[in-house]
Design a protein around this motif. Structure first.
Motif, short mmCIF file in Angstrom:
data_model
loop_
_atom_site.label_atom_id
_atom_site.label_comp_id
_atom_site.label_asym_id
_atom_site.label_seq_id
_atom_site.Cartn_x
_atom_site.Cartn_y
_atom_site.Cartn_z
N ASP A 1 0.62 -1.20 -0.05
CA ASP A 1 -0.15 -0.01 0.07
C ASP A 1 0.79 1.26 0.11
O ASP A 1 0.43 2.22 -0.64
N LEU A 2 2.11 1.25 0.57
CA LEU A 2 3.10 2.37 0.50
C LEU A 2 4.18 2.18 -0.48
O LEU A 2 4.99 2.94 -0.18
N ALA A 3 3.95 1.33 -1.47
CA ALA A 3 5.14 0.97 -2.27
C ALA A 3 5.55 2.28 -3.00
O ALA A 3 4.87 3.30 -3.43
N GLY A 4 7.03 2.38 -2.75
CA GLY A 4 7.58 3.63 -3.58
C GLY A 4 7.53 4.93 -2.77
O GLY A 4 7.78 6.04 -3.14
N GLN A 5 6.81 4.79 -1.61
CA GLN A 5 6.74 6.22 -0.65
C GLN A 5 7.67 6.18 0.28
O GLN A 5 8.27 5.30 0.90
N SER A 6 7.89 7.34 0.67
CA SER A 6 8.69 7.74 1.80
C SER A 6 8.06 8.64 2.74
O SER A 6 7.42 9.60 2.52
N TRP A 7 8.10 8.02 4.01
CA TRP A 7 7.24 8.68 5.12
C TRP A 7 8.37 9.35 6.27
O TRP A 7 9.10 8.44 6.66
N GLY A 8 8.27 10.55 6.70
CA GLY A 8 9.05 11.11 7.68
C GLY A 8 8.55 11.08 9.12
O GLY A 8 7.36 10.93 9.24
N MET A 9 9.44 10.66 10.08
CA MET A 9 8.99 10.90 11.46
C MET A 9 9.71 11.62 12.29
O MET A 9 10.83 11.49 12.35
N MET A 10 9.29 12.63 12.59
CA MET A 10 9.73 13.75 13.59
C MET A 10 9.34 13.70 14.92
O MET A 10 7.95 13.70 15.28
N PHE A 11 10.41 13.36 15.75
CA PHE A 11 10.09 13.11 17.18
C PHE A 11 10.42 14.26 18.07
O PHE A 11 11.92 14.67 18.02
N TYR A 12 9.77 14.97 18.68
CA TYR A 12 10.07 16.25 19.80
C TYR A 12 10.25 15.47 20.81
O TYR A 12 10.74 16.35 22.03
N LYS A 13 9.65 14.23 21.18
CA LYS A 13 9.94 13.67 22.65
C LYS A 13 10.57 12.21 22.27
O LYS A 13 10.22 11.92 21.39
N GLN A 14 10.58 11.68 23.43
CA GLN A 14 11.15 10.08 23.60
C GLN A 14 10.11 9.30 22.89
O GLN A 14 9.04 9.61 23.30
#
Ligand code: CP
Length: 314
Positions: A36-49
């Motif tokens: 379902d997410l083939a070819g996609q890049s998802w970013g994950m931004m963590f301001y906390k642990q």
């Protein structure tokens, strides 16, 4: 652009489909490739642990055929003051979606305002919707109540102990109103739900299903689910001693569990602090389902990302 910032960002029909998909993804995980997410890049931004959220999203994106990128705010220019608006616009040129854990809910709302890709709330001080969806999935499983939360959780009673002003309490108040769950909050009067969650229910014409009581027996009585969260949430460390003192009478222990229904399940979003909000004896009991909750973060978040990707491509 469709985002997932709060529990009621999906329509009832979308929620029903998403829960069915999460159960399906769980049962077929070992043998069915998903793209379902083939070819996609998802970013994950963590301001906390984070442990559970970060790892379950990273593994989930990979299992859906996508590419996860961890964007620690302290090692990006946002940590040196670049605006959220510019960051959201720039990241939207590279990525297919953004998963963000922040302190203020206004931070993810601002990301969503400026991003041209979907934004997912991976926890704010106000709400933790991915956790609640996974918890509702786990409750349905353990109560043998099907896959539809509107049917399976209706009229169940959840007793929430401890800090009833925290994000998990807010999220249960919202999920309770959506799914018809009776939410009985029990804790010190000085840590009750704030105006913002009351206003949110009003804004969406959701009938409140929650009540507050300082009496553990009254709250636990006839409960199908007893739930608690840490007494000192991330960002509340300065008030640690005051919180521990105020919440001591609201620990989930064997006595509290004995007041609930016989087969009542005990839930906790983790990390748990044995001896503070819950005793080791309750954590070790057959009623405790913490690790199933943690596992279901993976299956439910895969369903959430698949749904967002599909809804935004229509
Ligand atoms: N429950 C939860 O969100 O865990 P993490 O803080 O480890 O992600």
């Amino acid at each position: 652009m469709r985002h997932f910032l709060k529990e009621n960002d999906f329509s009832p029909e979308e929620v029903i489909k998403m829960f069915a998909s999460a159960f399906d993804l769980k049962s077929g995980r070992s043998h069915r490739p998903t793209t379902d997410l083939a070819g996609q890049s998802w970013g994950m931004m963590f301001y906390k642990q984070s442990t559970r959220t970060r790892v379950s999203f990273e593994v989930g994106i990979r299992e859906l055929g996508g590419n996860p990128l961890i964007l620690d705010q302290s090692s990006t220019q946002i940590g040196r003051g670049e605006s959220i608006a510019d960051t959201a616009k720039v990241l939207s040129r590279f990525l297919d979606g953004l998963i963000i854990r922040a302190h203020g809910h206004d931070v993810i709302e601002e990301f969503a305002r400026h991003a041209s890709v979907p934004v997912v709330n991976a926890l704010t001080d106000f709400l933790h919707p991915c956790q609640i969806y996974a918890d509702c999935m786990t409750a349905l499983e353990k109560l043998d109540a099907g896959t539809n939360p509107f049917e399976g959780l209706r009229d169940k009673k959840l007793a929430f102990f401890g800090d009833t002003s925290c994000n998990m309490a807010n999220s249960w108040i919202l999920a309770g109103a959506m799914f018809g769950i009776e939410i009985s909050l029990c804790g010190p009067g000085s840590y009750q739900p704030g105006k913002a969650i009351v206003a949110l229910l009003n804004d969406y014409n959701l009938d409140p299903t929650w009540s507050f009581s300082p009496d553990p027996e009254q709250s636990a009585q006839d409960a199908d689910i007893v739930y608690t969260d840490v007494w000192v949430s991330m960002g509340c460390e300065d008030d640690r001693l005051g919180r521990l003192e105020a919440m001591k009478p609201y620990q989930v222990n064997d006595s509290v569990m004995s007041m609930a229904k016989k087969d009542c399940i005990f839930m906790h979003c983790m990390p748990a602090h044995p001896g503070e909000e819950v005793t080791q004896s309750v954590l070790d009991s057959k009623n405790a389902i913490l690790f199933d909750q943690a596992e279901n973060r993976l299956h439910m978040q895969k369903a959430i990302l698949s749904a967002l990707s599909s809804l935004n491509s229509q």
